[in-house]
Write an enzyme that holds these catalytic residues in place. Sequence first.
Site, PDB file in Angstrom:
ATOM      1  N   CYS A   1       7.039  -2.351  -7.391  1.00  0.00           N
ATOM      2  CA  CYS A   1       7.304  -3.054  -8.654  1.00  0.00           C
ATOM      3  C   CYS A   1       7.987  -4.394  -8.388  1.00  0.00           C
ATOM      4  CB  CYS A   1       8.127  -2.184  -9.583  1.00  0.00           C
ATOM      5  SG  CYS A   1       9.528  -1.415  -8.791  1.00  0.00           S
TER       6      CYS A   1
ATOM      7  N   LYS B   1       8.137  14.724 -14.675  1.00  0.00           N
ATOM      8  CA  LYS B   1       6.692  14.715 -14.401  1.00  0.00           C
ATOM      9  C   LYS B   1       6.349  13.663 -13.356  1.00  0.00           C
ATOM     10  CE  LYS B   1       3.125  12.612 -16.236  1.00  0.00           C
ATOM     11  NZ  LYS B   1       2.281  12.436 -15.027  1.00  0.00           N
TER      12      LYS B   1
ATOM     13  N   GLY C   1       7.023   2.851 -14.527  1.00  0.00           N
ATOM     14  CA  GLY C   1       5.570   2.736 -14.504  1.00  0.00           C
ATOM     15  C   GLY C   1       5.141   1.402 -15.088  1.00  0.00           C
TER      16      GLY C   1
ATOM     17  N   GLU D   1       0.530  -8.688 -13.027  1.00  0.00           N
ATOM     18  CA  GLU D   1       0.876  -7.819 -11.902  1.00  0.00           C
ATOM     19  C   GLU D   1      -0.407  -7.213 -11.314  1.00  0.00           C
ATOM     20  OE1 GLU D   1       2.860  -3.964 -12.699  1.00  0.00           O
ATOM     21  OE2 GLU D   1       4.233  -4.485 -11.081  1.00  0.00           O
TER      22      GLU D   1
ATOM     23  N   GLU E   1      11.882   1.222 -16.281  1.00  0.00           N
ATOM     24  CA  GLU E   1      11.707   0.369 -15.099  1.00  0.00           C
ATOM     25  C   GLU E   1      10.226   0.033 -15.070  1.00  0.00           C
ATOM     26  OE1 GLU E   1      13.969  -0.605 -12.893  1.00  0.00           O
ATOM     27  OE2 GLU E   1      15.645   0.730 -13.338  1.00  0.00           O
TER      28      GLU E   1
HETATM   29  P1  NAI Z   1       1.131   4.324 -15.706  1.00  0.00           P
HETATM   30  O1  NAI Z   1       2.239   3.567 -16.313  1.00  0.00           O
HETATM   31  O2  NAI Z   1       0.007   4.782 -16.580  1.00  0.00           O
HETATM   32  O3  NAI Z   1       1.695   5.650 -14.974  1.00  0.00           O
HETATM   33  C1  NAI Z   1       3.051   5.902 -14.674  1.00  0.00           C
HETATM   34  C2  NAI Z   1       3.424   7.312 -15.139  1.00  0.00           C
HETATM   35  O4  NAI Z   1       3.372   7.380 -16.561  1.00  0.00           O
HETATM   36  C3  NAI Z   1       2.507   8.416 -14.638  1.00  0.00           C
HETATM   37  O5  NAI Z   1       3.287   9.564 -14.356  1.00  0.00           O
HETATM   38  C4  NAI Z   1       1.613   8.677 -15.841  1.00  0.00           C
HETATM   39  O6  NAI Z   1       1.053   9.967 -15.862  1.00  0.00           O
HETATM   40  C5  NAI Z   1       2.579   8.474 -16.988  1.00  0.00           C
HETATM   41  N1  NAI Z   1       1.970   8.125 -18.274  1.00  0.00           N
HETATM   42  C6  NAI Z   1       0.804   7.476 -18.517  1.00  0.00           C
HETATM   43  N2  NAI Z   1       0.621   7.303 -19.826  1.00  0.00           N
HETATM   44  C7  NAI Z   1       1.685   7.857 -20.456  1.00  0.00           C
HETATM   45  C8  NAI Z   1       2.097   7.982 -21.818  1.00  0.00           C
HETATM   46  N3  NAI Z   1       1.357   7.501 -22.821  1.00  0.00           N
HETATM   47  N4  NAI Z   1       3.274   8.591 -22.093  1.00  0.00           N
HETATM   48  C9  NAI Z   1       4.050   9.063 -21.094  1.00  0.00           C
HETATM   49  N5  NAI Z   1       3.710   8.974 -19.795  1.00  0.00           N
HETATM   50  C10 NAI Z   1       2.556   8.383 -19.472  1.00  0.00           C
HETATM   51  O7  NAI Z   1       0.554   3.469 -14.519  1.00  0.00           O
HETATM   52  P2  NAI Z   1      -0.896   3.526 -13.844  1.00  0.00           P
HETATM   53  O8  NAI Z   1      -1.964   3.621 -14.893  1.00  0.00           O
HETATM   54  O9  NAI Z   1      -0.877   4.560 -12.800  1.00  0.00           O
HETATM   55  O10 NAI Z   1      -0.990   2.086 -13.170  1.00  0.00           O
HETATM   56  C11 NAI Z   1      -1.445   0.974 -13.905  1.00  0.00           C
HETATM   57  C12 NAI Z   1      -0.706  -0.276 -13.520  1.00  0.00           C
HETATM   58  O11 NAI Z   1       0.653  -0.121 -13.852  1.00  0.00           O
HETATM   59  C13 NAI Z   1      -0.699  -0.612 -12.047  1.00  0.00           C
HETATM   60  O12 NAI Z   1      -1.820  -1.345 -11.686  1.00  0.00           O
HETATM   61  C14 NAI Z   1       0.573  -1.400 -11.898  1.00  0.00           C
HETATM   62  O13 NAI Z   1       0.338  -2.751 -12.210  1.00  0.00           O
HETATM   63  C15 NAI Z   1       1.474  -0.816 -12.945  1.00  0.00           C
HETATM   64  N6  NAI Z   1       2.453   0.128 -12.369  1.00  0.00           N
HETATM   65  C16 NAI Z   1       3.670  -0.339 -12.127  1.00  0.00           C
HETATM   66  C17 NAI Z   1       4.615   0.471 -11.558  1.00  0.00           C
HETATM   67  C18 NAI Z   1       5.964  -0.045 -11.272  1.00  0.00           C
HETATM   68  O14 NAI Z   1       6.754   0.642 -10.642  1.00  0.00           O
HETATM   69  N7  NAI Z   1       6.274  -1.226 -11.718  1.00  0.00           N
HETATM   70  C19 NAI Z   1       4.319   1.848 -11.159  1.00  0.00           C
HETATM   71  C20 NAI Z   1       2.989   2.275 -11.492  1.00  0.00           C
HETATM   72  C21 NAI Z   1       2.099   1.413 -12.064  1.00  0.00           C
END
Ligand code: NAI
Length: 486
Positions: free
Chosen positions: A299, A191, A243, A396, A265
């Site tokens: 990240c 996804k 994420g 972050e 990660e």
């Molecule tokens: P997120 O962690 O919610 O999204 C990442 C992925 O996880 C997306 O595909 C999302 O649809 C999915 N997801 C969301 N909730 C889920 C759940 N309960 N179970 C399974 N999958 C789920 O990140 P978001 O809300 O887009 O960004 C929020 C903050 O997260 C950012 O401000 C940043 O600080 C951090 N982030 C860090 C990343 C990294 O690579 N370290 C990448 C993306 C976000």
Amino acid sequence: MAKKKSNQIKWDYASAPESTGHIQLKDRYDLFIGGKWVKPSSGKYFDSINPANKKVIAKVAHANGSDVDKAVKAARKAYDEIWSRISPAERAKYIYRIARLMQERARELAVIESLDAGKVIRESRDVDVPLACNHFFYYAGWADKLEYAFPNRRVEPLGVAGQIIPWNFPLLMAAWKIAPALAAGNTIVLKPAETTSLTALKLAEIIKDSGLPDGVVNIVTGFGDTGAEIVNHKDINKIAFTGSTAVGKIIQKATAGTGKKLTLELGGKSANIIMDDAPLDQAVEGIINGIFFNQGHVCCAGSRLFVQENVADIVIEKLKHRMKSLIIGDPLDKNTDIGAINSKEQLDTINKYIKIGLKEGAEMYQTPCDLPKGGYYCAPTLFTGMSQSSVIVQEEIFGPVLTIQTFRTVDEVIQKANNTPYGLAAGVWTDKGSRIFNLTTKLKAGVIWANTYNKFDPTSPFGGYKESGYGREGGLHGLEAYVKLK
Ligand code: NAI
Ligand code: MG
């Protein structure tokens, strides 16, 4: 006679004439399940938006539990009937073919990535897409050599892998996940993130063109609810997630005791450390790249700068000078340095942190410029005068925002750099090999660069310590996440 509506979107990007002719995008994307495009059972679609102008690029299917179940069933069937039975050398051929087809369509992939994610075309074209191809090439090479990767062990695939990826490197993260899983003999339900589904869907087209057997890779689109359906599905053997740390923790709880193998990660707040003997001009370029590459949506971004006190003034002056020359603008213009922030939500998050920094009494400097109108933009920003405990030093931000702290001794900077719940990456700038050795052994981070930053290679494992996650991606170690060793 009424004219039939074309399903090709016409682009008005005069700044990128060489690229526009090659883009083929549909108005609407279904789910890629069992080698076919399948309508979402809810009938629901959501908009994928270009964050540089807020225009809708395409509609994307929102998968629910029953769609995810269909995808898992297709992946299981493909695993049982084909993918676990064909020879590893055959698997390799398919993976090579995907890599070559991606190369052939590199320009199209780069333009779509820039349109959908807001990242600058120079980076999509020169970094994201070539690296994504290289991941497929690299892991294709391992497919028939797994017994050499893990000597004296019998190597078995896990089965069906569920993979959930973020929006900062959409195609590259898909490649990081798909290539090693396929090489090790697993089938996949992936996804992409809700703001950046399009290159994963283009990859689905490429995968179909490659002749990969139906159901070996399935792409389902949607939001966190769709991700949770994957995480909680009973017939999935492995979850790989990149994420936020918050969602990583939810997934860790949800998979505990289920027998699903998990790799995470997560976030970071990485230290970039400048010693007084460092080549300062080079270091300044490294700081700029460390924090402003991909608008800081990285990240492992070098988001906390530590400068040795006796060179702090000169480094900050050089940094501000360099920030003045950064061009913030249309992601599709090849002269742009800083593109659009990925989404309104992320821009709100970044602005919230900028406000907190100012409220905490930190001093702010921003690239003096008029931000482009009509999209989500943020000026490159740096803060000085915070304490170690300030929120903008601890959390972050995931945007083009750098905090600067000073230090006197090596012990002091090691202590400060390690004083974070994260441990993904770090950078060290110094002329002395002994200092590099000392710092890189004592910094608690999975990836440490010396006199460079943000360098990636498929042969090199990547991953974090502490709340930055566990498991490694890339290199030989990246295979471990997708195999059972007997
Ligand atoms: P997120 O962690 O919610 O999204 C990442 C992925 O996880 C997306 O595909 C999302 O649809 C999915 N997801 C969301 N909730 C889920 C759940 N309960 N179970 C399974 N999958 C789920 O990140 P978001 O809300 O887009 O960004 C929020 C903050 O997260 C950012 O401000 C940043 O600080 C951090 N982030 C860090 C990343 C990294 O690579 N370290 C990448 C993306 C976000
Ligand atoms: Mg988008």
